[in-house]
Enzyme design. Structure first.
Site, PDB file in Angstrom:
ATOM      1  N   GLU B 227      34.718  70.482  92.880  1.00  0.00           N
ATOM      2  CA  GLU B 227      34.789  70.393  94.344  1.00  0.00           C
ATOM      3  C   GLU B 227      34.786  68.907  94.703  1.00  0.00           C
ATOM      4  OE1 GLU B 227      31.165  72.148  95.678  1.00  0.00           O
ATOM      5  OE2 GLU B 227      31.598  74.104  94.797  1.00  0.00           O
ATOM      6  N   LYS B 229      33.151  65.702  96.343  1.00  0.00           N
ATOM      7  CA  LYS B 229      31.791  65.292  96.699  1.00  0.00           C
ATOM      8  C   LYS B 229      31.865  64.606  98.048  1.00  0.00           C
ATOM      9  CE  LYS B 229      27.742  62.749  95.087  1.00  0.00           C
ATOM     10  NZ  LYS B 229      27.171  62.994  96.376  1.00  0.00           N
ATOM     11  N   ARG B 234      23.281  66.618 102.542  1.00  0.00           N
ATOM     12  CA  ARG B 234      23.067  67.940 101.974  1.00  0.00           C
ATOM     13  C   ARG B 234      22.119  68.715 102.890  1.00  0.00           C
ATOM     14  NH1 ARG B 234      22.365  69.440  96.321  1.00  0.00           N
ATOM     15  NH2 ARG B 234      22.509  71.725  96.287  1.00  0.00           N
ATOM     16  N   ARG B 249      17.594  67.845 102.213  1.00  0.00           N
ATOM     17  CA  ARG B 249      17.417  68.137 100.786  1.00  0.00           C
ATOM     18  C   ARG B 249      15.958  68.066 100.361  1.00  0.00           C
ATOM     19  NH1 ARG B 249      20.540  64.645  97.030  1.00  0.00           N
ATOM     20  NH2 ARG B 249      18.818  64.816  95.602  1.00  0.00           N
ATOM     21  N   GLU B 274      27.196  70.791 103.123  1.00  0.00           N
ATOM     22  CA  GLU B 274      27.149  69.386 103.494  1.00  0.00           C
ATOM     23  C   GLU B 274      27.321  69.260 105.006  1.00  0.00           C
ATOM     24  OE1 GLU B 274      26.804  67.570 100.762  1.00  0.00           O
ATOM     25  OE2 GLU B 274      27.080  65.492 101.402  1.00  0.00           O
ATOM     26  N   LYS B 396      27.531  65.153  89.174  1.00  0.00           N
ATOM     27  CA  LYS B 396      28.249  64.444  90.230  1.00  0.00           C
ATOM     28  C   LYS B 396      29.026  63.332  89.533  1.00  0.00           C
ATOM     29  CE  LYS B 396      23.948  62.153  91.585  1.00  0.00           C
ATOM     30  NZ  LYS B 396      22.973  62.029  92.645  1.00  0.00           N
TER      31      LYS B 396
END
Ligand SMILES: [Zn+2]
Ligand SMILES: [Zn+2]
Lengths: 346, 528
Positions: B227, B229, B234, B249, B274, B396
């Site tokens: 996906e 980033k 978040r 988060r 997000e 990530k």
């Protein structure tokens, strides 16, 4: 005959406070032929005077700091309470409670009396004789902490705060920034009073004066040089050093040091946080606001002369109490609570 | 004694820079403070203490009635902060020997006391406290309490102290109100685990590791999903019969900052995604989102000009059904089905990026230069939703950082362990003949490099301002950063995201360092 007002025989000159009939200065900032020195801090005790009159302890401190040859060509000791005539001026020294040997200078001239207090405090201090108030016509005072926000807490409570932090961080070194003359020895004796009996490691700049205090009869318990070789001693211990060293390269030898600073200025957060202090200790060798006012009242002087510090608030408060305050604006008198003494005590 | 103890804790937290030091102080508080003060203190630290507060004018009047105006003014001038001035100047009354109030008592009495009686109540407390407790009390009752610890840190200390995993605490946290007696009973083994009871609770997030060269070599393309980033924030969306929340988060409730999203939260599910500011389909730079985050109650204009939305990428609960045990592919299918069914406004689903080989994926990553995309996320197709940072499940994979060669201008001492080192560096770029500061970096160097920099700074100081040293403009540092953004608050007009020192360029003369125009050119649409 009416006694002469002290302003007719005591005045300020570029060198400092001058007694005209006696022909001597008190705590002059540059070399003069004759000086009376209140105490050994470097803003009061300067080198290279002709004749120096001071307590035995102050003279010993001056010799230790500036060398035998620069502590006055002629050095004359005088004990607390002992009187001396200098050109018709009767001079007596009385304890000021500031550091070992510190004295107020009492001057009597033709029935008029002025007292120069030097720096002083009113809290008990086992390392020096307590302040004695002397009634007078003019009282010359310092004003380092002359704002009502400065009220020093009980030093035993501050030491309690330190010891709680030591218990909470037993693997770290608490390093206290403090002035080499007076503050260091007072802190050690406060620690001893609270039951702390471990050897206290000292930065090299503090050792000489601590040794001198011991020679002059103030016992401080076991002391050790805080050298790299003594590293094992640092874990969980309390180390003393000049303020400039506690966050500098010197401190890298310590175990995850917690920088602490012992000073009356630590009462104000901004002052404490500026220096990156992690544990501020409000412990001072100067009178706080209440003590300044109480002392001015006790000596019953109609006139209070202020040598250095925050005179504005003090003059305002004295006026409300019927005492006339006057700022002398003496230059060169400083604030040893934070600044390191240049070349002091190495 | 408890207001005093709490004030001492607050003071220590403010003065203690290191995280471990703060954790130690907090653990000590949990271990020694009595109930219910312990929990009231925790609520104050976690920002969850709902308190009826007094106006600062009340305190002003109280102190004015007790002090000389000229002395108060001189003192305020000197101290700066008014609450601190009051705390310090307040006349002590040796005769006032009633016991100081407990923390819970303060909170309770503030609630019960009428407005008319409030001044006397507060004055009676100030009379019996010491200066640091007076300071804490004034800040508490006037609503200006600043705490040197985050909610997350307080909960971490709670976990350390009790030996209970932080995730377990998070799961029950929002079901119990201050002073959290049920939580403390449970943590001390004296009571059952509190039941969150349908209240919206935060579920700890699954986190990713940065992908490094050696990890990349081991990846087998068919096992992975990719996906974008996104460069946003978040969030976890929790919505159900017990209410709806947006959690950051760290488990902080950020719903209040995004009232525009509230009408969309009518479903019964827990989602991961997000938070972004999006205008006409374009994701705005991170700084736009930051403006939204900084406002606890954003005005209509800000909401309109900085419209927020949520880009979803995972589903944890569908109704009462916990999906966290399902593999990623199955959850993704459920997410897409759920989205097709619910069609919530101001939300979309982050697309999967198709790729046939890791090489192809690497090329896609190198090709991304949009400001809103930080790189790629790689997620194992067969992995459950595991809270925390388990290695090998989510990666990530940030795009390569940008770099500039900048000139060191100022250095400042660090904190805690670094306090004897000059470890915070301000660097600048050339604009015409002049150097303009463009950023600050505190990291990226090795211990040896830090030693070297520290020595260089001490030997090349030209001026000192408090803790800051200005140095000879001679040393070039290669600074890596993720993106540059325009900024009105910086003299240079530009701000860097995540700058860090990549290398010391002793080989390069300062005159050959980069120019500001070069940096501006990295900003999409030219930074003009
Ligand atoms: Zn002194
Ligand atoms: Zn002095």
């Amino acid at each position: 005959m009416l006694a002469p007002h002290p302003e007719t025989w005591l005045c300020t000159r570029p060198e400092g406070l001058f007694c005209k009939p006696g022909d001597f200065f008190v705590d002059p900032v540059r070399p003069v032929p004759r000086a009376i020195i209140t105490h050994g801090h470097s803003d009061h005790a300067r080198p290279d005077h002709g004749a120096v009159l001071a307590t035995r302890e102050t003279l010993a401190i001056m010799r230790a700091r500036m060398g035998e040859d620069r502590a006055g060509r002629v050095q004359q000791e005088i004990a607390y309470g002992e009187a001396l005539e200098i050109n018709g001026v009767r001079v007596t020294l009385r304890p000021a409670g500031h550091v070992l040997g510190s004295a107020q200078v009492v001057m009597d001239w033709k029935g008029s009396r002025a007292v120069v207090s030097g720096d002083y405090k009113r809290r008990p201090d086992p390392t020096c004789a307590p302040f004695e108030p002397v009634p007078c016509d003019v009282f010359v005072t310092e004003a380092t902490f002359a704002l009502p926000v400065f009220r020093h807490p009980d030093p035993a409570e501050e030491i309690g705060k330190l010891l709680r932090s030591v218990a909470l961080f037993p693997e770290r070194t608490h390093v206290i920034g403090c002035y080499a003359l007076g503050k260091a020895q007072r802190l050690i004796s406060l620690l001893r009073e609270s039951g702390w009996d471990r050897p206290v490691p000292l930065h090299g700049a503090l050792m000489k004066l601590c040794r001198l205090y011991e020679e002059l009869g103030v016992s401080l318990g076991p002391l050790e040089p805080a050298t790299v070789a003594n590293k094992a001693l640092f874990v969980g211990n309390i180390v003393l050093a000049p303020p400039s060293a506690i966050q500098d390269r010197w401190a890298r030898r310590l175990a995850e040091p917690v920088p602490c600073l012992a000073s009356g200025w630590m009462r104000v957060r901004q002052r404490a946080r500026q220096g990156g202090v992690e544990l501020p200790l409000v412990i001072s060798d100067h009178a706080d606001w209440d003590e300044l006012l109480d002392t001015c009242a006790e000596v019953q002087a109609p006139e209070i002369w202020i040598t250095h510090g925050r005179e504005e608030a003090l003059i305002h408060a004295l006026a409300q109490r019927g005492q006339r305050g006057r700022a002398l604006h003496l230059v060169g008198l400083g604030d040893e609570e934070i600044e390191d003494e240049p070349g002091g005590g190495e | 004694m408890s207001v005093k103890l709490f004030a001492a804790l607050l003071e220590s937290l403010v003065y203690t820079p290191s995280r471990n030091g703060k954790l130690r102080l907090l653990r000590d508080w949990f271990a020694t403070a009595p109930d219910p003060d312990r929990g009231v203190g925790l609520a104050a630290l976690a920002g969850e203490l709902a308190l009826k507060t007094a106006k600062p004018a009340l305190v002003r009047d109280l102190v004015a009635a007790r002090t000389d105006p000229a002395l108060l003014a001189l003192s305020h001038d000197y101290v700066g902060d008014f609450a601190e001035t009051v705390a310090l100047i307040w006349p002590e009354r040796p005769g006032a020997n009633q016991p100081p109030p407990g923390l819970a008592e303060v909170v309770e009495l503030l609630e019960l006391t009428s407005k008319a009686d409030l001044p006397d109540l507060i004055a009676s407390w100030l009379d019996v406290l010491d200066s640091s407790a007076r300071f804490a009390l004034i800040k508490l009752v006037t609503g200006g309490l600043r705490v040197g610890a985050s909610a997350r840190l307080a909960k971490t200390a709670l976990a350390d102290w009790s030996g209970t995993p932080l995730d377990d605490i998070e799961e029950v946290w929002h079901g119990v109100a201050p002073p959290y007696l049920a939580i403390f009973r449970w943590l001390e083994g004296k009571g059952p685990r509190p039941d969150p009871n349908g209240a919206p609770v935060f579920r700890p997030l699954m986190l990713a590791h940065p992908l490094e060269e050696k990890d990349f070599a081991a990846l087998h393309a068919p096992d992975w999903r990719a996906e974008w980033k996104w460069d946003g924030i978040r969030v976890q969306v929790t919505s159900g019969p017990g209410g709806a929340r947006l959690w950051s988060r760290g488990g902080e409730d950020v719903s209040a900052s995004f009232p525009d999203l509230a009408p969309s939260l009518t479903f019964h599910a827990v989602l991961d995604g997000e938070l972004l500011v999006v205008r006409e389909g374009e994701v705005a730079p991170f700084s736009d989102l930051q403006q939204r985050l900084n406002r606890k109650a954003p005005g209509a204009k800000l909401q309109q000009q900085h419209p927020a939305m949520i880009r979803l990428y995972d589903i944890l609960m569908d109704g009462e059904e916990d999906l966290r045990g399902l593999p990623f592919d199955a959850r993704r299918a459920r997410l897409e089905a759920w989205f097709a069914r619910e069609r919530p406004a101001l939300m979309d689903v982050s697309p999967l990026i198709p790729f046939a080989s890791m090489a192809e994926l690497a090329a896609i990553r190198d090709g991304t230069r949009a400001a809103s995309i930080e790189g790629l996320m790689l997620k194992r197709a067969d992995s459950a939703y595991v809270p925390g940072r388990t290695k090998g499940l989510w990666w990530k994979w940030k795009r390569d950082p940008l770099t500039i060669d900048a000139v060191l201008m100022y250095a400042q001492r660090g904190h805690g362990k670094r306090s004897s080192f000059y470890s915070d560096f301000t660097f600048g770029l050339w604009r015409g003949e002049e150097l303009v500061p463009v950023g600050k970096a505190y990291s990226g160097y090795t211990d040896e490099e830090l030693l070297w920099l520290d020595r260089w700074i001490r030997n090349n100081t030209t001026a000192r301002f408090g803790p800051v040293r200005e140095v000879e403009k001679e040393l070039v540092l290669e600074v890596a950063f993720d993106a540059a953004q325009r900024s009105g608050r910086h003299k240079s007009g530009v701000a860097l995201r995540f700058p860090r020192i990549a290398r010391i360029r002793r080989d390069k003369p300062a005159s050959e360092a980069d120019r500001l125009e070069t940096l501006m050119a990295t900003i999409p649409d030219g930074g003009a």
